[in-house]
Scaffold this active site. Structure first.
Site, PDB file in Angstrom:
ATOM      1  N   ASP B 193      -2.600   5.614   1.965  1.00 26.76           N
ATOM      2  CA  ASP B 193      -1.729   4.639   2.236  1.00 26.76           C
ATOM      3  C   ASP B 193      -1.973   3.423   1.530  1.00 26.76           C
ATOM      4  OD1 ASP B 193      -0.395   2.670   3.399  1.00 26.76           O
ATOM      5  OD2 ASP B 193      -0.998   3.038   5.555  1.00 26.76           O
ATOM      6  N   HIS B 366      -1.382  -0.890   9.038  1.00 32.38           N
ATOM      7  CA  HIS B 366      -2.019  -0.497   7.816  1.00 32.38           C
ATOM      8  C   HIS B 366      -3.362  -0.899   7.352  1.00 32.38           C
ATOM      9  CE1 HIS B 366       1.645   1.609   6.889  1.00 32.38           C
ATOM     10  NE2 HIS B 366       2.249   0.571   7.573  1.00 32.38           N
TER      11      HIS B 366
END
Lengths: 553, 553
Positions: B193, B366
């Site tokens: 990610d 994130h």
């Protein structure tokens, strides 16, 4: 409002928004205007080029207007002068750089003879009853000023756009002594820049950018391309300094950048050593590590120099691996996506890209919370109006003032058009004057209103289907059509069946009407809209604008 | 690409963008699809509702597809499943929460019987030649997973969306042991990610938000209105915890929020003590300090609960002074302006507004740079593909990997449609497959293309002027018209003179043609466009779309 012993302060722009700053100061029969800026359109102002303040109040009081005073030369402070002066031709007072930039604008807009009067920090001018003083400020353009007004009810201090830069690039420190002196003597009202009222701490000095710039110049073995605001003369100066230090020639792209550099150089605001600047055609006479390209486009504007380079559409410069691109600006809210796309495209071309998020390539031109506190404590006004900010910034600035001990009732948060009314010991908001957004679209000023915008918006979402039919006059016979023409709705070649059936539905609706001797155009059109709208929504889930046009022969 | 001994990894979405994540893993005759997300349209995709990946490659290889595995239940990972399953009906594997959210979507979109197979972290399933394992992750939704694939050429680890939250709200720590174990055994490829690859340091824990929430609950004496993403179940859980602690009842507005809360509660992902949730109608039975309103609209979406409240358009809730509004989300790039407007409007109504910029009311879901480094060092893959990010984020993530010692040539930065080809000791990008944006507009999937968008764009900027004229067949006589109809151009009532003169210009152009026996429609239309376009540009500086329509009788 006709009370002759009161000071009126009327913001016509810049309160509850960033942009189109304009404030009216009125006492009795004298009006002075501070700044005359423009704003760029929001996303929902389809096709609008610029937004300027509504000056109805000034036109209604045209005989009272004694002049315009300018804090500095940024578009959001001078950009609507052309439109203002066309209606109200009064003298304009500002520093030489601001007036130089104004002059360019007036020429572009074909505005005739205007009286532009240069002043410098420290000057005091008399405009009607107002004694108006200019104070050295510091911002991202040289010679930004704070302005104070001596009025019969007391002194008003307007900071202009400012930060407290302890190491300004042009060496001109903000005149904290003057603000302190005014504070000592007693200030009725402070109006202070709220842009960064949400931001804790201090704003960095323009000088900090030099370090990042120097690093980039030292490391680069290829061309350097630097994009910034054309108006950020300090940033441009630093880039030119670095270019000289690392023996690079400077090439400038972008009309506004070329203009500003010319004006600032001519007026002595920009130091450009002989032989530094070269023409685009000369670029190929130099090695890649001997070149600095200055360009507009730091906001990702589609037609700007940098965007064209990023999409390989620039007539002179194609970006290659080895090039270093420095984007020395923060995206203005609303521009984040276009700036990101520009960065992505430049990276795809193989360039090394230095941008704010991953470096110290930009500092704001506006004071953060600690500087705002310092200004409030220096000036220690009786009343306070936070200005130059969206509503939440004004609120936040108001809270800061409250924490410093200014009584809550002395902090006035208003919006464009509010009439702030002052005596020597009272303040209130007393009514409103016309204010709002005047749209400039092409040559038209104010001729695009909400109806036109609503139509543009509907088109942009769903497209249009036009139905044309020719009828026999005084009969109920269809001579031609109905023909359907669509744009922005479906791609017709892939949707023949849909459009054929749609045409059939319209035809049936029309024949029904005519068969029943319904001949009023309004009714016919209504029937067409309903039949077609219903069918298209069923089949596509969309509601295009439907435009029936009836011709009679 | 037909080499049977190679692993192909083909991203159909999510590379070079945030959104519509979908990745194809193929070995020989077996394909597994990881995620099937949607993206929201950019500003320049006029009128488009959703964007989904192009699945041409999958349709061409339909017999090979063994199933879809889901990392978690966010829209950008499950939102295009309805469209995918309509074309390719294969089993879908995911955690119960993800599948619960999928089920709702499938129903809404009238997708028939599908096989949804619940799994949990730790499970391993066999899909063709692939052994697929699910790893506990941590993200802003419970039961987010990393996924690994045992393939004949080596192990591939895909992190899914993750951060390393040491104090997750649901108590389920990311399974760092499993990532370490895989790293120990040897990993061919890591896909990780990249959303926050530009962000230094560590991302805060969801738990940190609790402190801000608790403060707000403690201080508020009026109603509390909390807006967040419907899918952020952890945030919703914290709000409910706070509500219980401070004895407030919970009311939920917004269809998606109601749906998610129902599904998450039913499946045991959300702890909602008996009697906490009340219906909107019951709100008035409680004092203001006994109420928590949960709503959608944290992105300023015009039709959402919070936006309606902010503009006084909500059917049940009107915001008053004394209300506290908590906006517990960051604006997604592109939404900054609408979020700011919402905040401003709420402040104007007198509410106390707590938003990210001035508080700790939101943390990202994130991983930031330090967490990304930890993941890379745990898994220590031979090859690395940064995923889930715009191009500059992928580049930045690649640089991070390089600094950790992964050879530059083993870091593969690609775009959607790239075919990444792996053997046990080699990797390369080998060609491309169809990829790109498929637009969903209303009921239409893929029927709005660039021509339609270009028309919508032109309308939105300049409007349209339609010219209709009826001619006699096989003669050169004008029977009716030319009539001019404009929309989105000028407000006709104020522009009669302009439009009359415009009509005269068209008439003259037409008569010239007919007088010279020019009867081809294409030429007539061209002459109309030229004469009218020139005149309108001269007078207004605008270039509306000109649409001549000729009827023959």
């Amino acid at each position: 409002m006709e009370d002759q012993n009161k000071l009126l302060v009327i913001p016509l722009g810049g309160l509850g928004e960033i942009g189109k700053n304009m404030t009216v100061f009125q006492y009795g029969d004298d009006i002075v205007i501070l700044d005359a800026g423009l704003a760029f359109p929001d996303d929902d102002m389809y096709g609008i080029d610029l937004v300027i303040p509504d000056i109805t109040y000034l036109k209604n009081n045209i005989d009272k207007v004694r002049g315009v005073v300018l804090t500095h030369g940024h578009e959001d402070h001078i950009g609507s002068l052309s439109y203002l002066l066309r209606e109200i031709n009064v003298p304009v007072y500002g520093t030489r750089l601001a007036l130089g930039l104004v002059e360019g604008r007036l020429k572009e807009n074909n505005v005739g003879a205007c009286k532009l009067v240069p002043v410098q920090a420290g000057d005091i001018i008399q405009l009607g009853i107002f004694k108006v003083g200019f104070i050295q400020g510091s911002h991202s353009i040289p010679d930004a000023c704070g302005i104070y007004f001596n009025t019969p009810v007391g002194t008003v201090v307007h900071t202009g756009d400012f930060k407290i830069d302890q190491t300004p690039v042009d060496g001109k420190l903000i005149d904290i002594h003057k603000f302190a002196e005014l504070g000592n003597k007693g200030v009725l009202l402070l109006m202070s820049d709220s842009t960064n009222a949400e931001r804790p701490g201090y704003t960095g000095s323009e000088m900090e950018v030099s370090i990042t710039l120097d690093d980039a110049f030292q490391q680069s073995r290829g061309r350097i391309i630097l994009a910034t605001f054309a108006s950020n003369v300090s940033r441009i100066q630093q880039a030119i300094h670095s270019a000289c230090k690392y023996k690079r020639k400077v090439i400038i792209f972008g009309r506004s950048m070329v203009n500003v550099v010319n004006i600032a150089t001519q007026l002595g605001y920009l130091e450009m050593p002989e032989g530094t600047l070269i023409e685009p055609e000369e670029m190929n006479n130099y090695r890649e590590d001997q070149v600095l390209i200055l360009t507009t486009g730091s906001q990702g504007e589609p037609m700007s120099g940098l965007s064209r380079m990023a999409t390989n559409n620039h007539r002179t410069v194609s970006v290659n691996p080895g090039d270093t691109v420095l984007i020395a600006a923060t995206p203005i809210p609303g521009n984040e996506t276009s700036v990101s796309k520009t960065i992505d495209n430049l990276l795809r071309l193989g360039a090394h890209v230095v941008y704010e998020k991953i470096s110290g390539i930009h500092v704001s031109g506006h004071a953060s919370q600690e500087e705002l506190k310092l200004m409030l404590n220096l000036v220690r006004p009786k009343f306070f109006i936070p200005v130059h900010g969206e509503y939440r910034m004004l609120k936040q600035h108001g809270k800061i003032a409250e924490r410093l001990g200014i009584p809550k009732e002395n902090i006035l948060i208003g919006e464009n058009g509010c009439v702030f009314e002052f005596t020597s010991d009272s303040a209130k908001i007393n009514g409103k004057v016309p204010s709002g957004k005047v749209f400039v679209d092409g040559l038209g000023v104010g001729d695009v209103g909400n109806i036109v915008l609503r139509d543009r918006q509907q088109f942009s979402q769903e497209g249009v289907v036009i139905v044309v039919v020719t009828l026999q006059k005084e009969g109920n016979i269809i001579l031609a059509g109905p023909d359907l023409v669509s744009r922005g709705f479906v791609y017709v070649r892939d949707s023949e069946e849909l459009m054929n059936e749609a045409q059939f539905r319209v035809q049936t609706a029309l024949e029904n009407c005519l068969g029943n001797n319904i001949m009023e155009w309004a009714t016919l059109k209504q029937q067409i809209r309903e039949a077609l709208g219903k069918y298209l929504y069923e089949k596509t889930g969309r509601r295009p604008m439907i435009l029936p046009i009836i011709m009679e022969v």
